[in-house]
Write a protein that holds these residues in place. Sequence first.
Motif, mmCIF file in Angstrom:
data_model
loop_
_atom_site.group_PDB
_atom_site.id
_atom_site.type_symbol
_atom_site.label_atom_id
_atom_site.label_comp_id
_atom_site.label_asym_id
_atom_site.label_seq_id
_atom_site.Cartn_x
_atom_site.Cartn_y
_atom_site.Cartn_z
ATOM 1 N N LEU A 174 0.825 -1.204 0.000
ATOM 2 C CA LEU A 174 0.000 0.000 0.000
ATOM 3 C C LEU A 174 0.863 1.259 0.000
ATOM 4 O O LEU A 174 0.513 2.257 -0.654
ATOM 5 C CB LEU A 174 -0.918 -0.013 1.229
ATOM 6 N N GLN A 188 -4.166 -2.602 -8.984
ATOM 7 C CA GLN A 188 -4.790 -2.776 -7.682
ATOM 8 C C GLN A 188 -6.294 -2.805 -7.885
ATOM 9 O O GLN A 188 -6.824 -2.099 -8.770
ATOM 10 C CB GLN A 188 -4.434 -1.632 -6.735
ATOM 11 N N HIS A 214 -2.392 -6.293 -6.503
ATOM 12 C CA HIS A 214 -2.716 -5.924 -5.126
ATOM 13 C C HIS A 214 -4.234 -5.938 -4.977
ATOM 14 O O HIS A 214 -4.946 -5.350 -5.781
ATOM 15 C CB HIS A 214 -2.171 -4.527 -4.801
ATOM 16 N N ALA A 226 -7.448 -5.062 -2.482
ATOM 17 C CA ALA A 226 -7.869 -4.274 -1.331
ATOM 18 C C ALA A 226 -9.341 -4.548 -1.031
ATOM 19 O O ALA A 226 -10.161 -4.652 -1.953
ATOM 20 C CB ALA A 226 -7.658 -2.782 -1.586
ATOM 21 N N SER A 230 -4.482 -5.159 1.190
ATOM 22 C CA SER A 230 -4.677 -4.053 2.119
ATOM 23 C C SER A 230 -6.154 -3.982 2.453
ATOM 24 O O SER A 230 -6.998 -4.579 1.775
ATOM 25 C CB SER A 230 -4.189 -2.717 1.538
ATOM 26 N N GLN A 279 -9.208 -1.149 3.363
ATOM 27 C CA GLN A 279 -9.660 0.234 3.480
ATOM 28 C C GLN A 279 -10.783 0.256 4.504
ATOM 29 O O GLN A 279 -11.877 -0.256 4.254
ATOM 30 C CB GLN A 279 -10.151 0.785 2.145
ATOM 31 N N ALA A 336 -0.944 2.087 7.892
ATOM 32 C CA ALA A 336 -0.688 1.930 6.451
ATOM 33 C C ALA A 336 0.642 1.248 6.191
ATOM 34 O O ALA A 336 0.886 0.756 5.087
ATOM 35 C CB ALA A 336 -0.723 3.282 5.753
#
Length: 362
Positions: free
Chosen positions: A3, A93, A119, A121, A152, A154, A352
Motif C-alpha cells: 500500500l 490494484q 494488489h 484491497a 490491504s 480500506q 498503512a
Amino acid sequence: MHLLDLLAARAEPAAAVLMTVTRRCPLACAHCSTASSMASEQIDAAVLKRFVGTFTPADRPEYVLLTGGEPLLRPRLVRELAERVREVGGRTQLLSGMYFAAGGRIPVPVRRAIDAVDHFAASVDAFHEREVPRAAVLRVLRQLLDEGKDLSVQLTGRTPDDPYLREATEDIRRELDDRVPVLVTVVRRAGRARTWLPEPGPAAGHRSTVPVPCSLAAWPVVCFDGTVVGCCNQDVVDAAALGRLPDHLRLGHIAHDGWAAIRERLLERALLRGIRAFGPRHLASLAGAGCDGYCAACVNALGEPGAAARAEAVLERPGVRAVERQIARLTREGGAETFLRRYGTEGYRELAALGHVTGGAQ
C-alpha cells in the motif's frame, strides 16, 4: 506491491490512473459515495479494453487502480485488463466490497480475477458489515494472505474518534497477524451519505491562503461513462455525469483518447499544475478570486473563465514556476507521509505501514 508504494506514487502526476470498471454493485451500503446499485450504468468492456490497449512499455501508468461499484461483478474483464497492464510493465490494484465473501468461498471467475491483479484491497466498515460479516471478509483475506497475495484493507468510520475504528483495527491486526496494511478513512458527504451525514463546518486549513498542495489532482480518473477527469474527488465525478465539469478538469474520453493524450493534458495543463503545487484555494487567491472552500475553489472559482485566465497568467511567471517546481520536489520527497498527513485519519496513519519490508514488498 505494498500500500505504501501506491500512497507514495500520489506525489507523482500520471503515475497511476483510476478506472471505474462498473457502477453496479449487489450491496446497498448507506455510505456508498457512488450510490451504486445493480441497476446502475456500466461502460462497454470494449471501450475500457481499447483505452488500456493504448498503454505501451514506454508510455503507460505505473499503476492502474480498478474500482466501481463492484469491479468483481465483471471478473473476466478485470482479468483481461490486469493481464494487459502486466504485459506492458504496469501493475494493478483492485478495491472490492467483498460481496462474495458471505458465501464462504471465492467463486472461480472471481478468484481468477483476484489472482490476475497485483494488489487486492477490501473495504471494511459498519455499513458493509450489515450485508457481509467482517469475519467472513477476514477469512477470505487470511486465505489470500497465506497464499502470498499482496493485500490491504480500506477501513471507514463515521468520525476519527468512532469506537468502531478502534475495535475493527484490533480485530484486523489480530486475525491477519499485523501483516496487512490498513488505510483508515472517514465517511464523506457524497452519494448516499449526503442524505444523512451533516454538512461539515469550514475547516481552518481550507481558509488559509498559504499553499496546500492537492494530490487528488495527480491521477486521472475514468468515470462511469468513460469521461476522464483530472481529480478523484467524487463530487468532480458527479459533476462530469451532470455536465457541470469545469474545462480544466476535463481530460477527454477513453472512447477516442489514448493514454498519451490524457497524460499530456494532465501534466501540461497550467491550472492542474498550479492546483497540484499550491492547492486550488491559494491559486484562486493569487488570481484574485474568493471562495469559501478548498475543493469549491477548484470547481467554482477556477471554473470561471476570468479567474482561470488570471491564474494561468500568474503561473507563467518565472518566479512562480520556480516555486511550483520546488513544492513538487518537496512533495515527492515526502512520499507516502505527505499523503497520509493530508488525507489519513489521525491516530491510525501508522497502520498503512503494516506488513511493509524495507526495500521490498510485504
